[in-house]
Design an enzyme around this catalytic site. Structure first.
Site, PDB file in Angstrom:
ATOM      1  N   ARG A 156     -22.201  12.381  54.045  1.00  0.00           N
ATOM      2  CA  ARG A 156     -21.011  12.593  53.523  1.00  0.00           C
ATOM      3  C   ARG A 156     -20.804  11.966  52.827  1.00  0.00           C
ATOM      4  NH1 ARG A 156     -18.613  12.843  59.245  1.00  0.00           N
ATOM      5  NH2 ARG A 156     -20.053  13.643  60.342  1.00  0.00           N
TER       6      ARG A 156
ATOM      7  N   LYS B 220      -8.650   8.613  58.768  1.00  0.00           N
ATOM      8  CA  LYS B 220      -7.540   9.572  58.816  1.00  0.00           C
ATOM      9  C   LYS B 220      -7.289   8.867  60.323  1.00  0.00           C
ATOM     10  CE  LYS B 220     -10.427  13.042  58.475  1.00  0.00           C
ATOM     11  NZ  LYS B 220     -11.718  12.647  57.493  1.00  0.00           N
TER      12      LYS B 220
ATOM     13  N   ARG C 240     -20.368  10.886  69.517  1.00  0.00           N
ATOM     14  CA  ARG C 240     -20.285   9.596  69.414  1.00  0.00           C
ATOM     15  C   ARG C 240     -20.488   9.158  70.180  1.00  0.00           C
ATOM     16  NH1 ARG C 240     -16.442   9.940  63.967  1.00  0.00           N
ATOM     17  NH2 ARG C 240     -17.368  11.369  62.883  1.00  0.00           N
TER      18      ARG C 240
ATOM     19  N   ARG D  36     -18.553   1.256  59.960  1.00  0.00           N
ATOM     20  CA  ARG D  36     -17.813   2.273  61.214  1.00  0.00           C
ATOM     21  C   ARG D  36     -19.543   2.037  62.358  1.00  0.00           C
ATOM     22  NH1 ARG D  36     -15.531   7.701  60.571  1.00  0.00           N
ATOM     23  NH2 ARG D  36     -17.466   8.462  60.683  1.00  0.00           N
TER      24      ARG D  36
HETATM   25  N1  LIG Z   1     -12.204  22.891  59.291  1.00  0.00           N
HETATM   26  C1  LIG Z   1     -11.496  22.207  60.269  1.00  0.00           C
HETATM   27  N2  LIG Z   1     -12.356  20.754  59.811  1.00  0.00           N
HETATM   28  C2  LIG Z   1     -11.644  19.910  60.937  1.00  0.00           C
HETATM   29  C3  LIG Z   1     -12.093  20.154  62.285  1.00  0.00           C
HETATM   30  N3  LIG Z   1     -12.368  18.988  63.027  1.00  0.00           N
HETATM   31  C4  LIG Z   1     -12.782  18.360  62.315  1.00  0.00           C
HETATM   32  N4  LIG Z   1     -12.870  18.213  60.744  1.00  0.00           N
HETATM   33  C5  LIG Z   1     -12.778  17.901  59.899  1.00  0.00           C
HETATM   34  O1  LIG Z   1     -14.765  17.674  60.131  1.00  0.00           O
HETATM   35  C6  LIG Z   1     -15.071  16.768  59.363  1.00  0.00           C
HETATM   36  C7  LIG Z   1     -15.886  15.609  59.796  1.00  0.00           C
HETATM   37  O2  LIG Z   1     -15.493  15.847  61.635  1.00  0.00           O
HETATM   38  P1  LIG Z   1     -15.579  13.738  62.291  1.00  0.00           P
HETATM   39  O3  LIG Z   1     -17.307  14.987  62.588  1.00  0.00           O
HETATM   40  O4  LIG Z   1     -15.042  14.002  62.992  1.00  0.00           O
HETATM   41  O5  LIG Z   1     -16.003  13.158  60.859  1.00  0.00           O
HETATM   42  P2  LIG Z   1     -15.944  11.695  60.276  1.00  0.00           P
HETATM   43  O6  LIG Z   1     -14.497  13.127  59.245  1.00  0.00           O
HETATM   44  O7  LIG Z   1     -16.101  11.141  59.408  1.00  0.00           O
HETATM   45  O8  LIG Z   1     -14.737  10.982  61.549  1.00  0.00           O
HETATM   46  C8  LIG Z   1     -13.360  15.452  58.780  1.00  0.00           C
HETATM   47  O9  LIG Z   1     -13.126  16.124  57.379  1.00  0.00           O
HETATM   48  C9  LIG Z   1     -12.809  16.345  59.693  1.00  0.00           C
HETATM   49  O10 LIG Z   1     -11.146  16.405  59.306  1.00  0.00           O
HETATM   50  C10 LIG Z   1     -11.680  21.876  62.429  1.00  0.00           C
HETATM   51  O11 LIG Z   1     -10.837  21.948  63.625  1.00  0.00           O
HETATM   52  N5  LIG Z   1     -11.257  22.808  61.498  1.00  0.00           N
HETATM   53  N1  LIG Z   2      -7.353   0.807  55.069  1.00  0.00           N
HETATM   54  C1  LIG Z   2      -8.505   0.491  55.484  1.00  0.00           C
HETATM   55  N2  LIG Z   2      -9.093  -0.489  55.661  1.00  0.00           N
HETATM   56  C2  LIG Z   2     -10.135  -1.224  56.118  1.00  0.00           C
HETATM   57  N3  LIG Z   2     -10.387  -0.547  56.409  1.00  0.00           N
HETATM   58  C3  LIG Z   2     -10.137   0.962  57.513  1.00  0.00           C
HETATM   59  C4  LIG Z   2      -9.327   1.304  56.893  1.00  0.00           C
HETATM   60  N4  LIG Z   2      -8.373   2.514  57.012  1.00  0.00           N
HETATM   61  C5  LIG Z   2      -9.768   2.201  57.561  1.00  0.00           C
HETATM   62  N5  LIG Z   2     -10.480   1.576  58.152  1.00  0.00           N
HETATM   63  C6  LIG Z   2     -12.318   1.612  59.045  1.00  0.00           C
HETATM   64  O1  LIG Z   2     -12.487   2.727  58.630  1.00  0.00           O
HETATM   65  C7  LIG Z   2     -13.921   3.132  59.367  1.00  0.00           C
HETATM   66  C8  LIG Z   2     -12.935   4.580  59.022  1.00  0.00           C
HETATM   67  O2  LIG Z   2     -12.327   5.459  59.820  1.00  0.00           O
HETATM   68  P1  LIG Z   2     -11.830   6.499  59.970  1.00  0.00           P
HETATM   69  O3  LIG Z   2     -10.036   6.625  60.851  1.00  0.00           O
HETATM   70  O4  LIG Z   2     -13.153   6.797  61.339  1.00  0.00           O
HETATM   71  O5  LIG Z   2     -12.176   7.911  59.336  1.00  0.00           O
HETATM   72  P2  LIG Z   2     -11.860   8.807  58.908  1.00  0.00           P
HETATM   73  O6  LIG Z   2     -10.953   9.539  60.396  1.00  0.00           O
HETATM   74  O7  LIG Z   2     -11.592   9.610  58.299  1.00  0.00           O
HETATM   75  O8  LIG Z   2     -13.128   9.519  59.596  1.00  0.00           O
HETATM   76  C9  LIG Z   2     -12.550   2.810  60.748  1.00  0.00           C
HETATM   77  O9  LIG Z   2     -14.284   1.505  61.212  1.00  0.00           O
HETATM   78  C10 LIG Z   2     -11.664   1.783  60.426  1.00  0.00           C
HETATM   79  O10 LIG Z   2     -11.272   1.472  61.154  1.00  0.00           O
END
Ligand SMILES: Nc1nc2c(ncn2[C@@H]2O[C@H](COP(=O)(O)OP(=O)(O)O)[C@@H](O)[C@H]2O)c(=O)[nH]1
Ligand SMILES: Nc1ncnc2c1ncn2[C@@H]1O[C@H](COP(=O)(O)OP(=O)(O)O)[C@@H](O)[C@H]1O
Length: 393
Positions: free
Chosen positions: A270, A139, A166, A259
């Site tokens: 997760r 995302k 992070r 990552r």
């Molecule tokens: N409901 C809600 N979820 C959030 C918000 N911000 C981030 N998240 C979600 O929380 C989850 C964890 O986010 P994060 O700790 O940044 O970890 P990541 O998804 O591994 O990048 C993800 O599914 C995000 O989409 C928010 O403001 N509201």
């Molecule tokens: N289509 C893809 N193929 C391989 N690696 C990807 C792809 N999309 C994202 N990544 C890698 O996967 C990891 C997680 O992506 P990230 O954008 O941080 O995910 P999220 O925000 O959903 O937690 C990152 O290291 C990113 O560079």
């Protein structure tokens, strides 16, 4: 809600405050600007069933800053406020008194009257985009690509979270990193559009976070989990909902591990949550679109297609249409049309002196902006209006 509200437009009370009094049903809404401590806009309510007693009222949302008086007109479930001597992009506000949002908040604040402020926006801004998907699906990567390619088009809604930052994350840019008790208090105060507990931390989208992006004239992107997406779906914020799916659980695990931002325990948590999120995301009906992020480039192209950005050509910049409210005016209402009639100097009368505001297609509202306002400036003499200062009704 009672019939035929009576409005006293912009009278100056003895105490020196500028107030309007709007009667809706059994209630009298006194919207005033007071200089008691500093200038601020205040709402007070009198209930006709308890004469002489002010009702306890909670005002939600960001309220307008004080100005040199205002006019008020009743719409079905809200009061439309025109601020005098204000900037064209800040002169229209709504005080919601009986919308779905207010009624929901009323239930939570039993025994207390609730009203909610929402700023009016001319025209229809593009719908915000909600992006959800399991941790590690990509995302953040996709959103960064979009923001990099279209910096003036998109703005990111910076969420609040109680999780620790992070290594590379900056406070106020990636998240507002917050203490749990502070965030809980702000949730209670109605400052959040939605919030959820995700991977044992609290995350939430503040109303202000979304408004900051729309005030900058950009399309708002929200990166939130499925629970948050469900709450936004149920809110007044109309949005486009996109769920990002991994090609497989093995690939998701690989991305998360590569990552390298989470501990082993956090990775496992997760991954456990991912299964349920994917099931809900692909079957709940919350999402308008599901995108598979296998090949990143392809997925990004598909995302751009959904947003109408494939083959995108930068449009010429046109100045936004802004309402130029006359300093002195009377306001009247005919069905869904609000007529603002200049009552001031000859100078103003020489130019177009009627503004017709169309409120038939209001969208959004508290918490957040009220969009879909349209207006037209009309020369009352050439168009055959008599321009008589009708009192609103
Ligand atoms: N409901 C809600 N979820 C959030 C918000 N911000 C981030 N998240 C979600 O929380 C989850 C964890 O986010 P994060 O700790 O940044 O970890 P990541 O998804 O591994 O990048 C993800 O599914 C995000 O989409 C928010 O403001 N509201
Ligand atoms: N289509 C893809 N193929 C391989 N690696 C990807 C792809 N999309 C994202 N990544 C890698 O996967 C990891 C997680 O992506 P990230 O954008 O941080 O995910 P999220 O925000 O959903 O937690 C990152 O290291 C990113 O560079």
């Amino acid at each position: 809600m009672g019939e035929a509200p009576i409005i006293i437009d912009d009278f100056e009370s003895k105490s020196g405050t500028l107030e309007t009094v709007t009667i809706i049903g059994d209630k009298k809404y006194v919207i005033g600007e007071t200089a008691a401590e500093s200038f601020y806009v205040k709402v007070q309510i009198l209930d006709n069933n308890c004469p002489g007693e002010w009702v306890n009222v909670v005002e939600l949302g960001t309220k307008p800053i004080s100005c040199n008086g205002h006019s008020a007109v009743v719409l079905k479930d809200r009061i439309l406020i025109f601020r005098k001597d204000s900037n064209p992009d800040d002169c229209i506000w709504f005080l919601e008194v009986d919308t779905t949002f207010v009624r929901e908040q009323q239930k939570k604040n039993l025994g207390t009257e609730v009203v909610a402020w929402s700023k009016g926006v001319i025209g229809n801004a593009e719908k915000p985009v909600v992006i959800s998907g399991p941790s590690g699906v990509g995302k953040g990567t996709l959103i960064s690509m979009l923001m990099k390619e279209f910096p003036s088009m998109f703005g990111f809604s910076v969420s609040h979270t109680t999780r620790a930052p992070r290594g590379m994350e900056k406070d106020g840019v990636h998240y507002h990193f917050t203490e749990k008790n502070v965030m809980e208090k702000e949730i209670k105060d109605g400052k959040f559009l939605e919030f959820a507990s995700v991977h044992e931390n609290l995350y939430g989208t503040s109303v202000e976070g979304v408004e900051l992006v729309s005030d900058a004239g950009k399309r708002c992107i929200l990166d939130i989990d499925v629970q948050g997406a469900r709450s936004v779906r149920a809110s007044a914020l109309e949005a486009m909902f996109i769920f990002i799916c991994p090609p497989s659980m093995d690939e998701l695990e690989k991305r998360l591990r590569d990552r390298g931002t989470e501990t082993e325990e956090q990775v496992l948590k997760r991954l456990r949550n991912a299964q349920a999120e994917i099931e809900q995301g692909t079957s709940s009906g919350i999402f308008d679109h599901i995108l598979y992020n296998d090949n990143l480039k392809e997925c990004y192209e598909n995302l751009k297609k959904l947003l109408g950005l494939d083959g995108y050509v930068t449009p010429p910049k046109s100045a936004p249409k802004e309402i130029d409210l006359p300093r002195d005016h009377s306001v009247s209402k005919i069905d869904d049309k609000i007529i603002i009639n200049s009552t001031s100097s000859i100078l103003e009368k020489e130019s177009k002196n009627l503004i017709m505001l169309d409120v038939s297609s209001l969208k959004g509202g508290a918490p957040g902006r009220t969009r879909g306002l349209n207006f037209e400036a009309i020369d009352s003499f050439s168009e055959g209006f008599n321009g008589s200062g009708n009192e609103p009704n």
